[in-house]
Structure formats: C-alpha cells, structure tokens
Design a protein around this motif. Sequence first.
Motif, PDB file in Angstrom:
ATOM      1  N   GLN A   1       0.826  -1.198   0.000  1.00 36.76           N
ATOM      2  CA  GLN A   1       0.000   0.000   0.000  1.00 36.76           C
ATOM      3  C   GLN A   1       0.868   1.258   0.000  1.00 36.76           C
ATOM      4  OE1 GLN A   1      -0.024  -2.191   2.578  1.00 36.76           O
ATOM      5  NE2 GLN A   1      -1.952  -3.303   2.416  1.00 36.76           N
ATOM      6  N   VAL A   2       0.285   2.353  -0.460  1.00 41.80           N
ATOM      7  CA  VAL A   2       0.929   3.659  -0.373  1.00 41.80           C
ATOM      8  C   VAL A   2       0.141   4.471   0.646  1.00 41.80           C
ATOM      9  CG1 VAL A   2       1.466   5.799  -1.596  1.00 41.80           C
ATOM     10  CG2 VAL A   2       1.755   3.609  -2.747  1.00 41.80           C
ATOM     11  N   TYR A   3       0.835   5.034   1.617  1.00 43.76           N
ATOM     12  CA  TYR A   3       0.216   5.839   2.669  1.00 43.76           C
ATOM     13  C   TYR A   3       0.478   7.303   2.377  1.00 43.76           C
ATOM     14  CZ  TYR A   3      -0.011   1.364   5.024  1.00 43.76           C
ATOM     15  OH  TYR A   3      -0.274   0.058   5.331  1.00 43.76           O
ATOM     16  N   VAL A   4      -0.587   8.092   2.335  1.00 40.22           N
ATOM     17  CA  VAL A   4      -0.479   9.525   2.052  1.00 40.22           C
ATOM     18  C   VAL A   4      -0.696  10.281   3.355  1.00 40.22           C
ATOM     19  CG1 VAL A   4      -1.446  11.462   0.766  1.00 40.22           C
ATOM     20  CG2 VAL A   4      -1.298   9.197  -0.298  1.00 40.22           C
ATOM     21  N   ASN A   5       0.260  11.128   3.701  1.00 32.79           N
ATOM     22  CA  ASN A   5       0.180  11.951   4.903  1.00 32.79           C
ATOM     23  C   ASN A   5       0.117  13.409   4.488  1.00 32.79           C
ATOM     24  OD1 ASN A   5       0.707   9.769   6.923  1.00 32.79           O
ATOM     25  ND2 ASN A   5       2.587   9.636   5.732  1.00 32.79           N
ATOM     26  N   LEU A   6      -0.914  14.089   4.923  1.00 32.61           N
ATOM     27  CA  LEU A   6      -1.079  15.497   4.582  1.00 32.61           C
ATOM     28  C   LEU A   6      -1.135  16.331   5.853  1.00 32.61           C
ATOM     29  CD1 LEU A   6      -3.920  15.110   1.946  1.00 32.61           C
ATOM     30  CD2 LEU A   6      -1.486  15.382   1.498  1.00 32.61           C
TER      31      LEU A   6
END
Length: 79
Positions: A38-43
Amino acid sequence: MNRPGAWSYGRDVQAAVRWTGEGLAAARHTTCLTPRDQVYVNLDVAQHGVGSGACGPRVQPRYDLVAQPVSLTLGFRTC
C-alpha cells in the motif's frame, strides 16, 4: 530528500510512502523500513512554524495551533 519510496513536495515534506507512521517511528534507520504494497499519504492541514517553543518563545495565543478534527476534500486528475 533522498529516501527510498518517498515522494517530496516542497521542502522535505514527506507525503506518500510505502510504510506506516508507526513503522517509521519504530525504525532506528530508514534502511530498517520494509516497503508495503500500500501507499500511505500523509497530509499536513496546518503547520505551527517558527516560534513554537522549539527554538525561542512560544507563539502568541491568537496564533496558537490547536489540534482539532478537520474535513477536507481532495480531487485527483491525470497529468
């Protein structure tokens, strides 16, 4: 920024990675991280900035950043 699997936007802002925040916090070195499928996106919705007490006085109360739930809408388009 030169981290395997990380995407940079702006100045060293880590936005999309293949490991969890917990995994990153537990790793002693980035070489200890195992990429996931998975790719985890942190904003960051907001950043405190200079004057946060880390190097100098705290910010004035009216500029203090208080953690609170937020809602945001994202849109994606192909390049």
